[in-house]
Write an enzyme that holds these catalytic residues in place. Structure first.
Site, short mmCIF file in Angstrom:
data_model
loop_
_atom_site.label_atom_id
_atom_site.label_comp_id
_atom_site.label_asym_id
_atom_site.label_seq_id
_atom_site.Cartn_x
_atom_site.Cartn_y
_atom_site.Cartn_z
N LYS A 40 0.86 -1.19 0.00
CA LYS A 40 0.00 0.00 0.00
C LYS A 40 0.90 1.24 0.00
O LYS A 40 1.99 1.23 0.60
CB LYS A 40 -0.87 -0.04 1.25
CG LYS A 40 -1.97 1.01 1.34
CD LYS A 40 -2.81 0.73 2.58
CE LYS A 40 -3.93 1.74 2.73
NZ LYS A 40 -4.74 1.48 3.94
N SER A 85 -9.57 1.51 3.05
CA SER A 85 -8.72 2.28 2.17
C SER A 85 -7.68 1.45 1.41
O SER A 85 -7.03 1.99 0.50
CB SER A 85 -7.99 3.36 2.96
OG SER A 85 -7.21 2.78 3.97
N SER A 96 -9.73 -1.00 7.15
CA SER A 96 -9.20 -0.77 5.81
C SER A 96 -8.46 -1.93 5.16
O SER A 96 -8.07 -1.82 4.01
CB SER A 96 -8.27 0.46 5.81
OG SER A 96 -9.03 1.62 6.03
#
Lengths: 93, 475
Positions: free
Chosen positions: B75, B150, B174
């Site tokens: 990420k 996210s 997330s």
């Protein structure tokens, strides 16, 4: 209800700026969020213990002087001047 | 369910494929699918091939970790030396860290092959992966829908076979929510089990790095590689270790708690596969215990108060002076900072900073932040109480399946409500895993969340593994 003056004061604290229209929209959004957050004040419960942070820090390392990053590395994300982060006093061309 | 890491590791050692060949295949897959899905925001193909070549040599020497040579992704809030790390925010465009996050350093030392950095909601603030400055990511199962957030880019990449596994971060769901939306497995470890050093902070008392993969065992393998106390993170702990080699398949006598508040008002289409899964466990010897945690009713406002308060502090460092975006025109340094932040942050980030500033400000601190922290203690106590009666809790991961792209909520709160099953786990510092357990009428995956007590990753992994290996009706 959140006031325009409060929004403007918060913006100063947060180092943000908003147009008049954005402030009007923010008043509506913030009101909704704050009403939502207010549930914490209407929820009743028995507080049995004193406040406990619950995040326990593990043993901290010794405070020893060690090699760290050079100023060239630390300033590598900007066009450094003599190891400093240059910010012109004013750049309003 | 695909135990990719184990099967790939076997093939690499048997000489059926090389890491270079495998990496090239994933590169082709990214080139084919990423233009549509937008899961990757930056790719590191040259580096990946170099890493793959070194991995092949290490594997030949007979001295390689199971993760050696396996293509993966990170990420874009996980720091990588020499590689741009932006949190998908304009304010960090061009920022290149000069250190690795500990979790990435651990994987790198084991020979992981980094394909690139994946998309995310800006500064991890969002549940749809639409607030990224790089544009939205799409769901690999239905590209008209969001992948969740996210860590939407990582979940989409894994779901579309553009990476074997991904590292994401979870502050309020997330990892788990996008895993649920994309039909893959996502593990949020106990707070502190994985070092946060190098994870660009959103809510420091909530953030946790964790794996997203195709199977429970793959998640366990990656978790084992990244967990452990770190001298650079004073909140890190020595938690559960060596979970992948200790996965068992026995739930007899396991006490499974069903928290009634997680099921109140739940869409029957989501509830059904969860309840069928609970019945599956019961039919195989587990004991079902009904639990009530009334403080869950305020978990969402507690979360948003604490998370936004911490975010407003953490994001105070972004001022355009030392890295990232800086405006061209300003009258003085204060004007420069204000304009940089206003232009550099997206709308959702600005709103959360403003809320955080509000709840910490004089006159409101006691009513909101202090109160939220007191309630947090109460929520933790209630979970402690629940775990005195059961070994794990089962709940939906999300009360809905993936929503359409550009879905317009009626109000600000509606989007926050989809976090209702995930945020209490972050508040209480607990581990939880999301695994697919069914599909809705549109074929969209539904995720089941298995929650454990602190440091009990082994228990939740075993519970999830049993379901994954033995339940034949989950699809």
């Amino acid at each position: 209800m959140v006031t325009k003056q409060e929004i403007e004061q918060l913006a100063i604290l947060a180092k943000l700026s908003f147009s008049e229209q954005e402030i009007e929209e923010l008043i509506v959004d913030m009101d909704e969020i704050i009403n939502f957050a207010n549930q914490v004040n209407s929820f009743s419960y028995e507080q049995e213990e004193t406040l406990d942070n619950r995040v326990k820090l593990s043993e901290l390392r010794q405070d020893e002087v060690k090699e760290s990053y050079s100023s060239e590395v630390v300033t590598s994300n900007v066009a450094s001047e003599n190891g400093f982060f240059p910010v012109k006093r004013s750049n309003n061309k | 369910m695909r135990e990719l890491i184990t099967s790939i590791a076997q093939d690499l050692r048997a000489g059926k494929v090389t890491s270079v060949e495998l990496t090239q295949k994933y590169i082709e897959q990214i080139n084919a699918k990423n233009p549509e899905l937008n899961a990757y925001v930056s790719t590191t193909f040259d580096l990946a091939l170099q890493q793959a070549k070194l991995a092949d040599e290490k594997i030949k020497s007979g001295n390689a970790d199971i993760l050696c040579g396996i293509p993966m992704t990170l990420k874009d809030n996980i720091s990588t030396t020499g590689l741009e790390t932006t949190c998908c925010s304009k304010i960090l465009k061009g920022y290149v860290p000069f250190y690795d996050a500990t979790a990435w350093a651990s994987l790198k030392s084991k020979g992981a092959v980094l394909l690139g950095k994946t998309n995310m909601d800006e500064f991890a603030m969002g549940s749809t992966c639409e607030t990224s400055c790089y544009g939205a990511t799409k769901n690999p199962i239905d590209p008209t829908r969001v992948p969740g957030g996210s860590s939407g880019g990582g979940a989409s990449a894994v779901g579309a076979d553009m990476a074997v596994y991904a590292l994401g971060s979870d502050t309020g769901g997330s990892i788990r929510q996008p895993a649920s939306f994309c039909g893959v497995v996502g593990l949020k470890p106990t707070y502190g089990a994985v070092s946060r050093y190098g994870l660009i902070a959103y809510g420091s008392s909530l953030d946790q790095i964790g794996p997203i993969a195709h199977s429970v065992k793959d998640c366990a393998i990656v978790y084992d590689a990244i967990c452990g106390k770190d001298c650079n993170d004073a909140t890190s702990i020595d938690g559960a270790k060596n979970t992948a080699n200790n996965l068992t398949q026995d739930v007899k006598g396991l006490k499974i708690g069903i928290v009634k508040e997680f099921f109140e008002g739940l869409n029957p289409e989501i509830a059904k596969p969860i309840k069928d899964s609970i019945e599956f466990y019961a039919n195989n010897g587990a004991e079902i215990v009904e639990i009530s945690i009334p403080t869950l009713k305020v978990a969402l406002p507690v979360y948003y108060i604490i998370a936004c308060a911490e975010a407003s502090s953490n994001l105070g460092r972004y001022d355009g002076i030392r890295y990232g975006y800086r405006v061209d025109k300003y009258t003085d340094i204060n004007d420069m900072i204000k304009k940089t932040r206003t232009e550099g942050f997206g709308k959702e980030v600005q709103h959360r900073i403003m809320l955080g500033t509000y709840v910490l400000s004089s006159g409101y601190y006691d009513a909101y932040y202090k109160k939220a922290r007191e309630l947090r203690v109460k929520i933790c106590q209630d979970f402690d109480n629940a775990f005195s009666k059961c070994d794990v809790l089962i709940a939906p991961t999300v009360p809905n399946t993936a929503f359409p792209l550009n879905y317009t909520c009626n109000n600000v709160i509606e989007m926050y409500l989809s976090d209702i099953c995930t945020v209490p786990i972050n508040i209480a510092h607990l581990p939880a895993i999301s695994i697919p357990c069914g599909k809705d009428k549109n074929g969209l995956p539904i995720g089941m969340q298995i929650i454990g007590n602190k440091k009990c990753e082994q228990t939740i992994l075993n519970t999830a593994y049993y379901f994954e290996q033995n339940n034949t009706t989950k699809n």
